[in-house]
Write an enzyme that holds these catalytic residues in place. Sequence first.
Site, PDB file in Angstrom:
ATOM      1  N   TYR A 152      -9.910  10.213   3.679  1.00 37.79           N
ATOM      2  CA  TYR A 152      -9.236   9.430   4.711  1.00 37.79           C
ATOM      3  C   TYR A 152      -8.952  10.267   5.965  1.00 37.79           C
TER       4      TYR A 152
ATOM      5  N   CYS B 240       5.002   9.818   6.335  1.00 38.19           N
ATOM      6  CA  CYS B 240       4.462   8.665   7.050  1.00 38.19           C
ATOM      7  C   CYS B 240       4.965   8.607   8.488  1.00 38.19           C
TER       8      CYS B 240
ATOM      9  N   GLU C  11     -14.239 -14.971  10.494  1.00 37.67           N
ATOM     10  CA  GLU C  11     -14.830 -16.227   9.996  1.00 37.67           C
ATOM     11  C   GLU C  11     -15.998 -15.958   9.046  1.00 37.67           C
TER      12      GLU C  11
ATOM     13  N   GLU D 186     -10.717   9.770   9.573  1.00 38.61           N
ATOM     14  CA  GLU D 186      -9.878   9.220  10.652  1.00 38.61           C
ATOM     15  C   GLU D 186      -9.800  10.180  11.841  1.00 38.61           C
TER      16      GLU D 186
ATOM     17  N   CYS E 109       1.119   8.273   8.844  1.00 33.06           N
ATOM     18  CA  CYS E 109       0.665   6.973   9.341  1.00 33.06           C
ATOM     19  C   CYS E 109       1.037   6.709  10.802  1.00 33.06           C
TER      20      CYS E 109
ATOM     21  N   HIS F 277     -13.202 -19.815  14.884  1.00 29.85           N
ATOM     22  CA  HIS F 277     -14.388 -19.457  15.662  1.00 29.85           C
ATOM     23  C   HIS F 277     -14.064 -19.288  17.128  1.00 29.85           C
TER      24      HIS F 277
ATOM     25  N   LYS G 124      -0.465   9.141  13.481  1.00 27.77           N
ATOM     26  CA  LYS G 124      -1.919   8.950  13.361  1.00 27.77           C
ATOM     27  C   LYS G 124      -2.342   7.624  13.984  1.00 27.77           C
TER      28      LYS G 124
HETATM   29  P1  FAD Z   1       6.902  11.571   1.713  1.00 26.40           P
HETATM   30  O1  FAD Z   1       6.850  10.554   2.779  1.00 26.40           O
HETATM   31  O2  FAD Z   1       6.062  12.785   1.862  1.00 26.40           O
HETATM   32  O3  FAD Z   1       8.438  11.986   1.578  1.00 26.40           O
HETATM   33  C1  FAD Z   1       8.853  13.012   0.723  1.00 26.40           C
HETATM   34  C2  FAD Z   1      10.093  13.672   1.303  1.00 26.40           C
HETATM   35  O4  FAD Z   1      10.672  14.514   0.295  1.00 26.40           O
HETATM   36  C3  FAD Z   1       9.784  14.582   2.479  1.00 26.40           C
HETATM   37  O5  FAD Z   1      10.459  14.120   3.633  1.00 26.40           O
HETATM   38  C4  FAD Z   1      10.258  15.958   2.038  1.00 26.40           C
HETATM   39  O6  FAD Z   1      10.900  16.695   3.093  1.00 26.40           O
HETATM   40  C5  FAD Z   1      11.265  15.614   0.932  1.00 26.40           C
HETATM   41  N1  FAD Z   1      11.422  16.685  -0.056  1.00 26.40           N
HETATM   42  C6  FAD Z   1      10.502  17.565  -0.520  1.00 26.40           C
HETATM   43  N2  FAD Z   1      11.063  18.390  -1.429  1.00 26.40           N
HETATM   44  C7  FAD Z   1      12.369  18.008  -1.553  1.00 26.40           C
HETATM   45  C8  FAD Z   1      13.463  18.460  -2.366  1.00 26.40           C
HETATM   46  N3  FAD Z   1      13.330  19.484  -3.214  1.00 26.40           N
HETATM   47  N4  FAD Z   1      14.644  17.841  -2.243  1.00 26.40           N
HETATM   48  C9  FAD Z   1      14.794  16.797  -1.386  1.00 26.40           C
HETATM   49  N5  FAD Z   1      13.796  16.314  -0.605  1.00 26.40           N
HETATM   50  C10 FAD Z   1      12.606  16.929  -0.699  1.00 26.40           C
HETATM   51  N6  FAD Z   1      -0.493   5.900   4.160  1.00 26.40           N
HETATM   52  C11 FAD Z   1      -0.731   4.615   4.516  1.00 26.40           C
HETATM   53  O7  FAD Z   1      -0.372   3.702   3.759  1.00 26.40           O
HETATM   54  N7  FAD Z   1      -1.335   4.303   5.701  1.00 26.40           N
HETATM   55  C12 FAD Z   1      -1.722   5.263   6.574  1.00 26.40           C
HETATM   56  O8  FAD Z   1      -2.274   4.948   7.635  1.00 26.40           O
HETATM   57  C13 FAD Z   1      -1.495   6.616   6.230  1.00 26.40           C
HETATM   58  N8  FAD Z   1      -1.854   7.599   7.072  1.00 26.40           N
HETATM   59  C14 FAD Z   1      -1.601   8.902   6.737  1.00 26.40           C
HETATM   60  C15 FAD Z   1      -1.984   9.899   7.625  1.00 26.40           C
HETATM   61  C16 FAD Z   1      -1.762  11.223   7.309  1.00 26.40           C
HETATM   62  C17 FAD Z   1      -2.186  12.293   8.281  1.00 26.40           C
HETATM   63  C18 FAD Z   1      -1.121  11.562   6.084  1.00 26.40           C
HETATM   64  C19 FAD Z   1      -0.840  13.005   5.730  1.00 26.40           C
HETATM   65  C20 FAD Z   1      -0.726  10.582   5.189  1.00 26.40           C
HETATM   66  C21 FAD Z   1      -0.964   9.241   5.509  1.00 26.40           C
HETATM   67  N9  FAD Z   1      -0.614   8.205   4.643  1.00 26.40           N
HETATM   68  C22 FAD Z   1      -0.861   6.906   4.988  1.00 26.40           C
HETATM   69  C23 FAD Z   1       0.026   8.492   3.343  1.00 26.40           C
HETATM   70  C24 FAD Z   1       1.554   8.297   3.413  1.00 26.40           C
HETATM   71  O9  FAD Z   1       2.072   9.053   4.474  1.00 26.40           O
HETATM   72  C25 FAD Z   1       2.189   8.723   2.095  1.00 26.40           C
HETATM   73  O10 FAD Z   1       1.571   8.022   1.035  1.00 26.40           O
HETATM   74  C26 FAD Z   1       3.687   8.429   2.066  1.00 26.40           C
HETATM   75  O11 FAD Z   1       4.353   9.098   3.111  1.00 26.40           O
HETATM   76  C27 FAD Z   1       4.284   8.846   0.720  1.00 26.40           C
HETATM   77  O12 FAD Z   1       5.666   8.644   0.706  1.00 26.40           O
HETATM   78  P2  FAD Z   1       6.599   9.494  -0.271  1.00 26.40           P
HETATM   79  O13 FAD Z   1       7.973   8.955  -0.105  1.00 26.40           O
HETATM   80  O14 FAD Z   1       6.024   9.552  -1.609  1.00 26.40           O
HETATM   81  O15 FAD Z   1       6.537  10.980   0.295  1.00 26.40           O
HETATM   82  P1  NDP Z   2      -8.605  12.391   0.196  1.00 30.64           P
HETATM   83  O1  NDP Z   2      -8.277  12.423  -1.235  1.00 30.64           O
HETATM   84  O2  NDP Z   2      -8.749  11.083   0.870  1.00 30.64           O
HETATM   85  O3  NDP Z   2      -9.962  13.173   0.455  1.00 30.64           O
HETATM   86  C1  NDP Z   2     -10.112  14.505   0.083  1.00 30.64           C
HETATM   87  C2  NDP Z   2     -11.478  14.959   0.553  1.00 30.64           C
HETATM   88  O4  NDP Z   2     -11.581  16.359   0.374  1.00 30.64           O
HETATM   89  C3  NDP Z   2     -12.622  14.313  -0.246  1.00 30.64           C
HETATM   90  O5  NDP Z   2     -13.696  14.077   0.636  1.00 30.64           O
HETATM   91  C4  NDP Z   2     -12.974  15.402  -1.237  1.00 30.64           C
HETATM   92  O6  NDP Z   2     -14.320  15.345  -1.638  1.00 30.64           O
HETATM   93  C5  NDP Z   2     -12.733  16.641  -0.393  1.00 30.64           C
HETATM   94  N1  NDP Z   2     -12.464  17.834  -1.193  1.00 30.64           N
HETATM   95  C6  NDP Z   2     -11.570  17.959  -2.187  1.00 30.64           C
HETATM   96  N2  NDP Z   2     -11.591  19.217  -2.658  1.00 30.64           N
HETATM   97  C7  NDP Z   2     -12.516  19.883  -1.938  1.00 30.64           C
HETATM   98  C8  NDP Z   2     -13.030  21.185  -1.976  1.00 30.64           C
HETATM   99  N3  NDP Z   2     -12.587  22.075  -2.856  1.00 30.64           N
HETATM  100  N4  NDP Z   2     -14.006  21.528  -1.094  1.00 30.64           N
HETATM  101  C9  NDP Z   2     -14.486  20.621  -0.207  1.00 30.64           C
HETATM  102  N5  NDP Z   2     -14.041  19.351  -0.131  1.00 30.64           N
HETATM  103  C10 NDP Z   2     -13.072  18.993  -0.992  1.00 30.64           C
HETATM  104  O7  NDP Z   2      -7.499  13.310   0.888  1.00 30.64           O
HETATM  105  P2  NDP Z   2      -7.002  13.422   2.391  1.00 30.64           P
HETATM  106  O8  NDP Z   2      -6.489  14.794   2.542  1.00 30.64           O
HETATM  107  O9  NDP Z   2      -8.020  12.921   3.338  1.00 30.64           O
HETATM  108  O10 NDP Z   2      -5.770  12.412   2.420  1.00 30.64           O
HETATM  109  C11 NDP Z   2      -4.732  12.506   1.437  1.00 30.64           C
HETATM  110  C12 NDP Z   2      -4.271  11.137   1.036  1.00 30.64           C
HETATM  111  O11 NDP Z   2      -3.442  10.597   2.068  1.00 30.64           O
HETATM  112  C13 NDP Z   2      -5.388  10.121   0.859  1.00 30.64           C
HETATM  113  O12 NDP Z   2      -5.902  10.163  -0.446  1.00 30.64           O
HETATM  114  C14 NDP Z   2      -4.724   8.817   1.167  1.00 30.64           C
HETATM  115  O13 NDP Z   2      -4.219   8.262  -0.006  1.00 30.64           O
HETATM  116  C15 NDP Z   2      -3.605   9.199   2.120  1.00 30.64           C
HETATM  117  N6  NDP Z   2      -3.996   8.792   3.469  1.00 30.64           N
HETATM  118  C16 NDP Z   2      -4.103   7.457   3.706  1.00 30.64           C
HETATM  119  C17 NDP Z   2      -4.509   7.008   4.928  1.00 30.64           C
HETATM  120  C18 NDP Z   2      -4.627   5.546   5.163  1.00 30.64           C
HETATM  121  O14 NDP Z   2      -4.132   4.762   4.374  1.00 30.64           O
HETATM  122  N7  NDP Z   2      -5.287   5.104   6.223  1.00 30.64           N
HETATM  123  C19 NDP Z   2      -4.829   7.927   6.024  1.00 30.64           C
HETATM  124  C20 NDP Z   2      -4.675   9.321   5.663  1.00 30.64           C
HETATM  125  C21 NDP Z   2      -4.275   9.712   4.425  1.00 30.64           C
HETATM  126  P3  NDP Z   2     -14.808  14.444  -2.888  1.00 30.64           P
HETATM  127  O15 NDP Z   2     -14.743  13.012  -2.452  1.00 30.64           O
HETATM  128  O16 NDP Z   2     -16.172  14.929  -3.112  1.00 30.64           O
HETATM  129  O17 NDP Z   2     -13.849  14.756  -4.009  1.00 30.64           O
END
Ligand code: FAD
Ligand code: NDP
Length: 448
Positions: A177, A42, A442, A181, A47, A437, A50
Amino acid sequence: MAQTFDLIVLGGGSGGLATAFRAARHGARVALLEPGALGGTCVNVGCVPKKALWNAAQLAQGQQLAVDYGFASTPGALDWERFRQLRHAYIDGIRQRYATRLMEAGIHVFAETGRFVSAHTIATSGGDELNAMQIVIATGGRPRRLDLPGFDLGMVSDDIFELRSLPRRIAVIGGGYIAVEFAGLLRALGSEVTLHVRNRVLTGFDAELVDGLTTQMQAQGIDITGQCNVSGLRRVDDDILIGDEVNGSCGPYDAVLWAIGRVPNSDRLDLEAAGVHVDEAGHVVTDAWQNTNVPGVYAVGDVTERPELTPVAVAAGRHLADRLFGGQADSCLDYENIPSVVFAEPPLAMVGLTEAQAREFHGDQVQVYRSRFTPLGLAVAGHTAQSIMKILCVGEDQRVVGFHALGPGAEEMMQGFAVALKMGVRKRDLDATVAIHPSSAEEMVLMG
Ligand code: FAD
Ligand code: NDP
């Protein structure tokens, strides 16, 4: 020599940090292992950077709107490298604050990976052995590519944040997502964007609002290629081409982004040494209390099969720590009605059921209220993009089961409606609420 703690947390991302801080607040002796940057996905590659880019995209659009309002200005391009540095500095500050807070909380941080030796013992990559009666897996996930010829010519979301310039022509593969985005914000910042989608975009969101969003994305110049079946990527001189079994050869592009979902980081933990079960996709299987099948081993966040959202990982971790160390035996996260926003152009927000889900669960009982309008801020300048809001109710007392909003401000608006939904709001409560408003919000209390 082995060190003993009350709790070992694997991963210093959203879920791991939240668990560790809450457990330490309850007096637990905590070890936290994080080999990468504190804050995890994140903060570092999710997040936060992004949202910063999305804000920049909003400003890019705002510049054009300002001209349309009559300001004497010429929209200029973002200095990408300067903004990258600003973003990095901001994120650096978050990491430093986490490091300070961890020290102040007395949490022992190991900048190493951990793997299971047994259900109560973790071996660190630095050669230490740590014991605890409670171990939380919070190792998150990582982006994936399809295993096809030339797959590594495409970037993943982590790489976008390291780019030194805005790609001129970019193809995004996926329709979730991340795809939506980045397509929106890169287009607003000036890239030519093609979205390769196998089905529809955002299949988990209400189809009517997704259609509205798709129309706006196309009007902004985003080329959406549907029914894609990518067969590989190849380089021709400086360009990348995408091979597609349905659409033929697509491109040329300067960059390709894979945005097809993420895989859980469960494969390098030696989970079998503890006997912890994973599902087919590699998610650690947990019950409603974040318990795995092994007593004393828990999992939270993206490594589980739950919605991959930061607030979900944080809330699950806090509830778990309250249960294990805070004397709150029943503490667990209610996974119903989790609000969510896609930071698209414009943003799409929802909480509760989509219309399709509502009809599946409640059949003919579903009543739909909707409003379509061009927000004042756009209409004044002659823009015609439409916001859409929708409320889904069921039963005689019109209990609300879903709120949906597409349009400027939707991302800030939905949090309050999520509270109302959680409290069991009825349509009559909305009708009895005086509007603010003029605003877009609203509309939510004025639908008749
Ligand atoms: P992570 O944040 O991935 O943390 C896991 C940590 O574990 C990592 O730092 C990793 O280095 C560590 N790790 C891995 N293996 C080991 C090991 N063996 N030993 C010790 N540590 C280890 N969510 C939202 O709510 N709003 C958003 O706008 C949003 N935007 C996103 C945009 C993008 C591009 C992406 C990729 C994700 C986005 N998400 C968003 C999703 C959000 O980032 C994740 O849901 C969240 O970070 C999950 O938290 P986590 O603690 O499960 O994992
Ligand atoms: P998502 O699960 O949101 O979307 C994956 C996309 O990839 C879907 O459109 C899916 O299609 C498509 N897909 C999956 N497999 C294939 C394939 N083999 N060939 C072609 N298309 C495929 O994953 P993202 O990677 O976008 O994001 C990961 C997660 O991170 C999200 O699920 C979300 O929870 C989190 N995130 C949250 C954000 C937020 O809160 N604003 C922003 C960014 C990430 P289909 O729908 O047909 O299965």
